[in-house]
Scaffold this motif. Structure first.
Motif, PDB file in Angstrom:
ATOM      1  N   GLU A  29       1.149  -1.636   0.491  1.00  0.00           N
ATOM      2  CA  GLU A  29       0.050   0.236   0.049  1.00  0.00           C
ATOM      3  C   GLU A  29       0.548   1.332   0.084  1.00  0.00           C
ATOM      4  O   GLU A  29       1.826   1.647   0.760  1.00  0.00           O
ATOM      5  N   TYR A  67       4.638  -0.879   4.558  1.00  0.00           N
ATOM      6  CA  TYR A  67       3.810   0.454   3.466  1.00  0.00           C
ATOM      7  C   TYR A  67       5.076   0.480   2.241  1.00  0.00           C
ATOM      8  O   TYR A  67       6.111   0.335   3.005  1.00  0.00           O
ATOM      9  N   ARG A 473      -0.263   7.062  -8.241  1.00  0.00           N
ATOM     10  CA  ARG A 473      -0.019   6.299  -6.717  1.00  0.00           C
ATOM     11  C   ARG A 473      -0.485   7.199  -6.038  1.00  0.00           C
ATOM     12  O   ARG A 473      -0.404   6.602  -4.225  1.00  0.00           O
ATOM     13  N   LYS A 477      -2.321   9.990  -0.929  1.00  0.00           N
ATOM     14  CA  LYS A 477      -1.371   9.068   0.033  1.00  0.00           C
ATOM     15  C   LYS A 477      -0.825   9.629   0.861  1.00  0.00           C
ATOM     16  O   LYS A 477      -0.257   8.849   1.888  1.00  0.00           O
TER      17      LYS A 477
END
Length: 883
Positions: A29, A67, A473, A477
């Motif tokens: 992730e 991650y 991506r 985030k």
RNA sequence: GGGCGCAUAGCUCAGCGGUAGAGCGCUACGUUGACAUCGUAGAGGUCGUAGGUUCGAUCCCUGCUGCGCCCACCA
């Protein structure tokens, strides 16, 4: 084997985190940390150290959690600050800015940027900031330039950006317009000069109060309030501007406040925001009297021309006084706008500038936070964010300096301009406009406000306007960590730009940390001389100590007060403790054993420490995820220092120090084997615990964690994999009882003034479990740690109450009975007070009916416990009497 | 003039609707093998003030006081 002395310098420099920082995990992730790019104006300060440490903790934690972490580093060109700095350096070397061309100055600044940038990167590495330096970006990279031009054009095409002649805040030292945010109000000791404006056609005058007499040359009216009875009859009359023969009118305008000054105010439209407004209402002339440097221009009498504004003020006052036009001078406290970078008083000035109309952008930015798409931590900062955005005004984005993103607009010979991403496109537009082939275009001389490009940082660093994989991506985030002082400058603008260009918020969370202050709570500043350099602290105590201290001081919503001593006592001492306990483990041959299974531990002390460490790990996890770095360090500290070092290691010592039995035929094999296995379990548990400590500590103090886990035989850093369902209840309770017995005995010995080293015979009573087996298990520990020998006692004894148990301590001839009696009586009195309080609640019907069942039961239990204790202490007291 | 934050042990700060916590400092005692950058024990607070809500307030609400910060074009 570790060195006896803990010296961070000996190993910190051996570690580089470049590989883990640049390792991508495509299947994991994504998570991004956006480093607020430091200015290329020198070195990092304590504020940077705090901000970057917090980010690094988050980045490293997320990496350990699996991650795919992108920790994006960058540097900011910091337009005005950098140019000022380089100009100053040049000046010191005898080079005047006036003698340099734009290209020459820029060349010098780029040189300075290279030096400063390299120094900053080096400092980041010393601090252990694990960003991916292979992706270092600069706000004036070629790609960034293109992106900035792109957004500028987009805003222009959408009608959100325009060029206009407006009154702006002007910095005379820099010779540039600045934005409202760069204005700081300062209160200074000033004067209010009462000036006589003589009537043009009759005797007499009207008195006008001003703080800026030198601006009278720009006066084009005197205003009074229409309702002001004192001046009503003068409205429409003419007065002569002092020191000139120019006549101006007395006008009635509600802007004039009868309460302020004399009630009559001079109107200087070119040099005051309010007066400028008034000039529109009354169609007044606008006379500019100063140039870009704040010197008087050709619109003032000859003797004042080219004179500095403050010099002119003195001169004006002097002349007014001579001519009898100065009525009086009042001393007042006055608020004056200063430039935040130049630190000189600003002048409002009417010039052509570029503005971004932020209204629509702001609405979207407000909406996004209201909807919870972006969350501030701590939450209350959202109020500040809303308030500023709700009242946002046009943003002046042009600067009359050389260092920065050149405005992507080209001017034709006739003043027509063309906004375009580059010269080719501008030429195309111009050709179309003029309808002929060859037009001479010159690019706008100005550059953009630095924050224009900073605001685009979240997506520019990911490749925008190209639709890169990274952009898809990682955008939205990421987390941004910063101080509250740049919520407006940066956070709000990133939100606006991000929503505008990407249609999505850049980051779901913003963590706002406090300011770093000195130990007295004062802001650190060069002028106060209280600046602490984080790098010299790293040099002295190690980066880990600095990071650990900063983390443990960073409570949410509070400023961080720090000095060298704090780094020493909080940071360095803790790490020394860790270092020493690992050294001790090594001396005892502890090495990480991957086959050690905590949940299969046999010995109660092992089970106890496994339980403590496991709890600590989940506490730290929770703390870091809630951005409670102070709590995280607290949990690690208590578990390592109190549980592990003070208790467990002391429990372990007697076992480790027992000589290892040699298995021979004539010894009872089973007992030998048991001891061998126990010793092994203890060693494994020690190594296991240390490894867990280094893992949870790794985000906060990466150097020592890496070093020590390596010593224990662990090379890869991962987050501890902890079994959260350990069922060691009975054993944990047994160890807690053991601890209480030891503490109580120590405490009693101290009270009785018995030397702690003296071994005392004791008898245990009412232990609640099998005394014999308890004693056989812990006899050695009790002897070493409490200094007691369990067995029978003779003669006089002092009983000590622990939970339900009583420890009878033999003390024949060793104590003062009187003192002991006083002590016990005090204890009973205290217990009784306690009981009364609890009982009074239990006798209250309201309490019984309204309090939760759980609370009521707790109270009842408490009363029972107190009663039990009182009874025992009282029994002891009675027996003392007999003896 | 608006808005926000803070007030808990000597200091720096956690905490929380149900008998006040830590670190540092202080006091006493303690060192031949992890650590004096240490250990053990202890002293120290009516949780700024006045009200209110509640069975119960350090915690929630209101006023006040003190400190800090932000925003605002006033002579």
């Amino acid at each position: 084997m570790l060195d006896k002395n803990f010296d961070p310098k000996s190993f910190e420099k051996n570690f580089s985190f470049d590989i883990e920082a640049s390792t991508r995990k495509p299947d994991a992730e994504p998570f991004m940390v956006l480093l607020p790019p430091p200015n290329v104006t020198g070195s990092l300060h304590m504020g940077h150290a705090l901000c970057f440490t917090i980010q690094d903790i988050v980045a490293r934690y997320k990496r350990l959690k699996g991650y795919d972490v992108l920790f994006q580093p960058g540097l900011d060109h910091a337009g005005i600050v950098t140019q000022l700095l380089v100009e100053k350096q040049l000046y010191a070397n005898g080079i005047k800015k006036e003698n340099l061309t734009r290209e020459a100055l820029l060349k010098e600044i780029w040189l300075s940027k290279e030096n400063s940038g390299a120094a900053i990167i080096n400092q980041l590495k010393i601090l252990g900031i694990s960003c991916d330096f292979s992706r270092l970006r600069f706000t004036m990279d070629e790609d960034a330039k293109k992106a900035v031009a792109k957004m500028f054009v987009k805003l222009f095409d959408d009608g959100l950006l325009y060029r206009g002649r407006r009154m702006v805040n002007w910095d005379p030292l820099i010779g540039s317009a600045i934005s409202d945010l760069e204005v700081v109000e300062k209160e200074i000791d000033g004067h209010l000069w009462h000036l006589k404006y003589m009537f043009a056609d009759e005797d007499g005058y009207i008195t006008v109060a001003t703080t800026r007499p030198e601006t009278l040359f720009g006066d084009t009216a005197v205003a009074v309030n229409p309702l002001d009875e004192r001046y009503k009859r003068f409205v429409g009359k003419e007065v002569v501007v002092p020191l000139t023969d120019r006549k101006i009118k007395i006008i009635a305008d509600k802007y004039a406040d009868p309460e302020k000054g004399t009630g009559a105010v001079k109107i200087t439209p070119a040099h005051d925001f309010n007066d400028y407004e008034v000039s529109f209402r009354h169609k007044l002339k606008v006379i500019e009297i100063m140039n870009a440097k704040g010197e008087m221009n050709e619109n003032v009498p000859e003797i004042f021309q080219r004179m500095d504004r403050f010099k002119a003020r003195e001169k004006v006052v002097e002349l007014l006084e001579k001519k009898g036009l100065l009525e009086k001078i009042e001393n007042i406290k006055q608020k004056v706008p200063f430039g935040d970078r130049s630190n000189v008083p600003l002048e409002p000035r009417i010039t052509y500038q570029w503005f971004v109309n932020c209204k629509k952008l702001a609405e979207a930015a407000i909406e996004a936070v209201k909807e919870g798409k972006t969350r501030f931590v701590p939450r209350h900062w959202e109020n500040l964010y809303f308030r500023w955005l709700e009242e946002i005004r046009p943003w002046c984005v042009s600067r009359q300096i050389w260092w920065g993103h050149r405005i992507p607009a080209w001017h034709g010979p006739d003043g027509q301009y063309f906004v375009a991403e580059n010269l080719e496109e501008a030429t195309a537009k111009a050709t179309k406009f003029y309808g002929k082939n060859k037009v001479e275009l010159t690019q706008d001389e100005d550059v953009l406000d630095t924050w224009f490009s900073s605001g685009m940082w979240p997506f520019v660093t990911l490749g925008w306007p190209k639709e890169t994989d990274d952009l898809k991506r990682f955008y939205s985030k990421m987390i941004v960590v910063t101080g509250f002082d740049i919520i407006f400058f940066w956070i709000a603008r990133m939100m606006m730009s991000g929503l505008y260009c990407m249609g999505e918020v850049p980051f779901p969370e913003v963590y706002i940390h406090g300011l770093v202050r000195d130990e007295k709570g004062q802001k650190m500043s060069k002028s106060k001389g209280n600046v602490i350099n984080p790098l010299s602290l790293c040099e002295k105590y190690g980066a880990d100590a600095v990071r650990y201290a900063l983390a443990s001081l960073s409570s949410p919503g509070r400023d961080v007060k720090i000095n060298e001593r704090i780094v020493e006592t909080i940071g360095r001492n803790f790490l020394t403790k860790l270092w020493n306990v690992v050294r001790f483990a090594q001396m005892n041959g502890c090495l990480y054993n991957k086959d050690f299974e905590p949940k299969k531990a046999v010995s109660p002390i092992t089970k106890w420490i496994v339980r403590q460490v496991s709890q600590m790990v989940s506490d730290v996890e929770e703390s870091i995820e809630g951005y409670r770095f102070d709590e995280a360090t607290g949990h690690i500290y208590r578990c390592l220092w109190n549980s592990f070092c003070d208790w467990f290691m002391e429990f372990a010592k007697p076992i480790l120090q027992r000589p290892s039995p040699i298995l021979t035929d004539d010894k009872p094999q089973e007992a030998c084997l048991r001891l061998i296995l126990l010793k092994k379990e203890i060693r494994d548990a020690i190594a296991w615990a240390i490894v867990q400590f280094t893992r949870v500590l790794y985000p906060i103090a990466p150097f020592i964690s890496k070093k020590l886990s390596g010593e224990m035989g662990i090379l890869d850093m991962t987050w501890p994999d902890i079994d959260k369902n350990l069922d060691f209840k009975d054993d944990v309770e047994e160890i807690e009882l053991l601890k209480m017995i030891i503490s109580s005995v120590r405490s009693t010995k101290q009270c009785l003034r018995l030397p702690p080293s003296e071994k005392i015979n004791v008898r245990l009573e009412n232990l609640g479990s099998d005394i014999e087996s308890f004693v056989s298990k812990y006899e050695e520990i009790l002897s070493r740690m409490a200094g007691i020998i369990v067995g029978e006692v003779a003669g006089q004894t002092v009983p000590v109450v622990v939970n339900g148990a009583i420890i009878h301590m033999e003390c024949e001839g060793k104590i003062n009975i009187k003192e002991e009696k006083t002590r016990l009586r005090n204890e009973i009195a205290k217990l009784k007070r306690n009981r009364e309080e609890t009982l009074s609640r239990l006798m209250n019907d309201d309490f019984l009916s309204k309090a939760s069942e759980e609370v009521v039961q707790e109270h009842k239990k408490r009363v029972d416990e107190i009663n039990d204790r009182i009874q025992k202490v009282d029994y002891i007291l009675q027996n003392l009497n007999v003896m």
